[in-house]
Scaffold this motif. Structure first.
Motif, PDB file in Angstrom:
ATOM      1  N   ILE A 613       0.915  -1.215  -0.077  1.00  0.00           N
ATOM      2  CA  ILE A 613      -0.126  -0.025  -0.158  1.00  0.00           C
ATOM      3  C   ILE A 613       0.969   1.257   0.107  1.00  0.00           C
ATOM      4  O   ILE A 613       1.759   1.378   0.824  1.00  0.00           O
ATOM      5  CB  ILE A 613      -0.812  -0.037   1.081  1.00  0.00           C
ATOM      6  CG1 ILE A 613      -2.132  -1.033   1.374  1.00  0.00           C
ATOM      7  CG2 ILE A 613      -1.714   1.307   1.125  1.00  0.00           C
ATOM      8  CD1 ILE A 613      -2.724  -1.149   2.481  1.00  0.00           C
ATOM      9  N   GLY A 614       0.644   2.222  -0.774  1.00  0.00           N
ATOM     10  CA  GLY A 614       1.440   3.365  -0.966  1.00  0.00           C
ATOM     11  C   GLY A 614       0.550   4.625  -1.525  1.00  0.00           C
ATOM     12  O   GLY A 614      -0.313   4.625  -2.438  1.00  0.00           O
ATOM     13  N   LEU A 615       0.713   5.606  -0.713  1.00  0.00           N
ATOM     14  CA  LEU A 615       0.149   7.011  -1.320  1.00  0.00           C
ATOM     15  C   LEU A 615       0.836   8.169  -0.877  1.00  0.00           C
ATOM     16  O   LEU A 615       1.423   8.162   0.077  1.00  0.00           O
ATOM     17  CB  LEU A 615      -1.439   7.107  -0.535  1.00  0.00           C
ATOM     18  CG  LEU A 615      -2.388   8.098  -1.119  1.00  0.00           C
ATOM     19  CD1 LEU A 615      -2.844   7.912  -2.415  1.00  0.00           C
ATOM     20  CD2 LEU A 615      -3.441   7.942   0.042  1.00  0.00           C
ATOM     21  N   SER A 616       0.804   9.268  -1.513  1.00  0.00           N
ATOM     22  CA  SER A 616       1.340  10.390  -1.292  1.00  0.00           C
ATOM     23  C   SER A 616       0.598  11.493  -1.783  1.00  0.00           C
ATOM     24  O   SER A 616      -0.164  11.618  -2.508  1.00  0.00           O
ATOM     25  CB  SER A 616       2.919  10.453  -2.028  1.00  0.00           C
ATOM     26  OG  SER A 616       2.606  10.687  -3.526  1.00  0.00           O
ATOM     27  N   CYS A 617       1.001  12.631  -0.994  1.00  0.00           N
ATOM     28  CA  CYS A 617       0.084  14.011  -1.334  1.00  0.00           C
ATOM     29  C   CYS A 617       1.102  15.148  -0.863  1.00  0.00           C
ATOM     30  O   CYS A 617       1.669  15.242   0.083  1.00  0.00           O
ATOM     31  CB  CYS A 617      -1.048  13.960  -0.188  1.00  0.00           C
ATOM     32  SG  CYS A 617      -1.814  15.533  -0.345  1.00  0.00           S
ATOM     33  N   TYR A 618       1.232  15.887  -1.973  1.00  0.00           N
ATOM     34  CA  TYR A 618       1.978  17.141  -1.806  1.00  0.00           C
ATOM     35  C   TYR A 618       0.845  18.069  -1.776  1.00  0.00           C
ATOM     36  O   TYR A 618       0.401  18.710  -2.829  1.00  0.00           O
ATOM     37  CB  TYR A 618       2.972  17.434  -2.878  1.00  0.00           C
ATOM     38  CG  TYR A 618       4.062  16.376  -3.066  1.00  0.00           C
ATOM     39  CD1 TYR A 618       4.085  15.333  -2.286  1.00  0.00           C
ATOM     40  CD2 TYR A 618       5.221  16.730  -3.901  1.00  0.00           C
ATOM     41  CE1 TYR A 618       5.460  14.479  -1.824  1.00  0.00           C
ATOM     42  CE2 TYR A 618       6.272  15.744  -3.675  1.00  0.00           C
ATOM     43  CZ  TYR A 618       6.369  14.798  -2.906  1.00  0.00           C
ATOM     44  OH  TYR A 618       7.705  13.730  -2.704  1.00  0.00           O
TER      45      TYR A 618
END
Length: 678
Positions: A613-618
């Motif tokens: 599972i992987g998620l990013s938010c800038y």
């Protein structure tokens, strides 16, 4: 007759410097006088003309002075003219007519004199100055002021305060002007001010609607002295950041001041008595530009509640604390020299401080605080309890010692908080000095603070765990708080490390917090259970870099979170994601989930295995740029499935409005979403 005309000239001269006008004369019979000197002023280039036919009952007097100088009073005029019909009866002479200096507006000057007295009156509109001089006391002139515009006194005030400008208000009273030949000019008597307004070009000093009744005693010479004794009856005053709202209160004042040459003012005696609110007395010195050079002040307030609106709104407003509530009483002693605080003594009596915005409050503040740059002093401040940003803390004592220009703790202070203890050690407070503002250095030790209590106080989900950390040093200066070291938090079976922590305006308007946060081995089952976000088992690592909160709301960060398969295997934790978690995750991230089986079979399973599972938010400018484990066609993979059925969650919207994202998270936590199939 020429002696009488000259007396008319001198009588006009005596009154003129007080009202920004001058006099001269002229007639068919002419006289030229190169220079006329009096104790008050000097006239140069004087011409007198008198036209008086033999059969006429009166003549026409014209007077002109090229220049009038009254240096002690600060007045200088050029091209001054006066014309009036001159009459006499026995030894009595009268003349009344318009007088004008240069291009200034005309006033009316009336002279009435005989061998024993001289009366003069200068008027414009409702304002007038009346003068009386007796032959037996030639050095004494009595002046009555009636609704005189305060702007008429501008030049006189400029002698001691060059930057001061008057824009409104009137003067009234009776003044004695003594001008002996071998002594300084002296002005004394009762004076009344009504509706006075003044300011400086830079706006740092100002007054509005000021009313006062005082007795004035002033002398002008090598040393100018001023003595005031009386009362203020209301108005608003501004001195730098000090704003005084006097309203309609009667405030007794007393002042003795002196100025030598062009030096600043020295005030050896000051007294201010605002009954029940503030009593202060001491001495002060001002620089030539009226800035504070030295101050030795003793003050007491028997009721701090009205002190805020009357005296502290300027300081508190600048700090973002305009609504601060105060109760109790206090004594203060303060000595400032050269812009540096050299001595201070603060004694509170059951003081309560309450910030209605909930940033902090203190109760039962007692003891004292002593500060000195020249000697070692000890003191102790105590309180019974309070809150900091909604977090309650218990009773504490701060044992202080002062010396070498700073205030410091003599021993560590332990503060009960959130079921644990906050220890302050060391603490060094350095007041403003040498052009630098207030500086505070301190260290913090956080021992087993209860995360559950913290979450409840801040309105967070029901997180559990303990907060422990050590900040070896923090510095508060220029309304900014910077922390060295970091905090370590035990949370959901893992650890959270907080570093690069700093705050701007911590107690002011729109406080700003910045930091970097890293977390490791967070138990996903515990986390998703608290968040109401379905169920995910496994371990989670992640970072929030360059996190920035304004007024406690996030405005920027770079966040990356990812499952940790190695940690899950090490702890024997299976990596599974529930149907509810999949649908919540897909709704929040604008994603859909896909499978190698037919879509309609997905609903038959309660949970699924996953590999990663992987998620990013800038986050920037209220928009979150999102990505995941890698590209998936036009989208990005958030959940990579494992086993059968093999399920993956793919996001397609890479730019998500931050408020919309928050609304989706809230909806997901309440279960108000539906799965999206592809």
């Amino acid at each position: 007759m020429s002696r009488s005309i000259l007396r008319l000239l001198l009588a006009c001269l005596t009154i003129a410097p007080w009202v920004a006008c001058g006099v001269a004369s002229a007639a068919t019979a002419q006289a030229r006088i190169a220079k006329v000197r009096t104790a008050v002023a000097t006239l140069e280039g004087v011409r007198v003309q008198l036209h008086w036919p033999d059969t006429a009952a009166q003549g026409i007097l014209r007077m002109h002075a090229a220049r009038i100088d009254a240096p002690d009073l600060g007045y200088r005029f050029g091209d001054v003219t006066w014309q009036c019909p001159l009459s006499h009866s026995g030894n009595r002479w009268r003349c009344e007519g318009p007088v004008r200096g240069g291009r200034g507006s005309a006033m009316t000057l009336a002279i009435d004199l005989d061998e024993v007295r001289t009366d003069a009156r200068l008027s414009q509109g409702r304002g007038s100055i009346a003068l009386n001089r007796q032959a037996r006391t030639p050095d004494l002139t009595r002046i009555d002021l009636t609704q005189v515009p305060v702007a008429w006194a501008q030049a006189l005030v400029a002698k001691g305060w060059a930057a001061g400008r008057f824009s409104a208000g009137t003067l009234g009273g009776q003044l004695d002007v003594r001008a002996p030949a071998n002594a300084p000019l002296r002005v004394s008597g009762p004076l009344r001010l009504d509706g006075v307004a003044f300011d400086t070009p830079d706006g740092t000093i100002a007054g509005e609607n000021v009313a006062a009744q005082v007795r004035l005693d002033t002398s002008f010479g090598a040393v100018t002295t001023v003595a005031l004794d009386g009362a203020l009856h209301g108005g608003d005053l501004l001195f730098g950041t000090t704003y005084l709202a006097l309203q309609k209160r009667r405030i007794a004042i007393e002042m003795r001041a002196e100025q030598r040459g062009n030096e600043g003012w020295r005030m050896p005696d000051l007294r201010w008595d605002d009954p029940g609110i503030l009593h202060a007395e001491g001495s002060a010195a001002l620089a030539p530009d009226a800035t504070l050079r030295a101050l030795d002040l003793r003050a007491r307030s028997d009721d701090l509640a009205p002190l805020r609106d009357g005296y502290l709104t300027g300081f508190l407003g600048q700090a973002g604390l305009a609504e601060l509530q105060l109760r109790g009483a206090a004594d203060v002693r303060l000595r400032i020299d050269g812009g540096t605080v050299h001595e201070a003594h603060f004694v509170p009596y059951m003081v309560a401080i309450d910030d209605p915005q909930g940033r902090f409050d203190f109760a039962g503040l007692e003891g004292d605080v002593r500060f000195s740059t020249t000697q070692e002093l000890q003191s102790e401040l105590r309180w019974s309890g309070g809150r900091l940003h909604g977090l309650a803390f218990g009773a504490a004592r701060l044992p202080f010692a002062s010396g070498a220009g700073e205030l410091r703790l003599r021993e560590p202070t332990h503060l009960p908080m959130l079921g644990g203890t906050v220890t302050v050690d060391p603490l060094h407070i350095r007041p403003p000095a040498a052009g630098q503002g207030l500086q505070v250095r301190f260290g913090l030790e956080l021992d087993r603070l209860d995360i559950a209590q913290l979450s409840q106080a801040l309105g967070w989900p029901a997180f559990t765990g303990e907060l422990t950390g050590h900040i070896p040093e923090a510095l508060y200066a220029d309304d900014r708080l910077d922390f060295e070291g970091g905090l370590s938090v035990e949370l959901f079976g893992g650890t959270v490390q907080v570093s690069s922590l700093a705050m701007e305006r911590p107690f002011g308007v729109a406080p700003t917090l910045s930091s970097d946060i890293a977390f490791e081995d967070i138990d996903l089952e515990s986390l998703t259970g608290v968040l109401g976000f379905g169920t995910i088992t496994g371990k989670l690592d992640g970072r929030f870099d360059h996190l920035r909160l304004v007024d406690w709301q996030p405005v920027a960060f770079q966040a990356v979170i990812a499952s940790d398969a190695a940690a899950a295997r090490r702890d024997g934790v299976r990596q599974r994601i529930s149907q509810r978690a999949v649908q919540d995750l897909s709704s929040v991230s604008d994603a859909s989930f896909v499978s190698t089986l037919q879509a309609q079979l997905i609903g038959l399973f309660d949970d699924f295995g996953y590999r990663r599972i992987g998620l990013s938010c800038y986050l920037s400018d209220q928009v979150c740029d999102m990505s995941g484990l890698g590209s998936a066609g036009n989208g990005f993979t958030i959940v990579e499935g494992s086993g059968l059925p093999r399920l993956s969650v793919v996001g397609y919207n890479r730019r998500v409005d931050w408020p919309t994202l928050m609304e989706r998270l809230k909806a997901a936590s309440t279960g108000d979403v539906k799965p999206v199939f592809e």
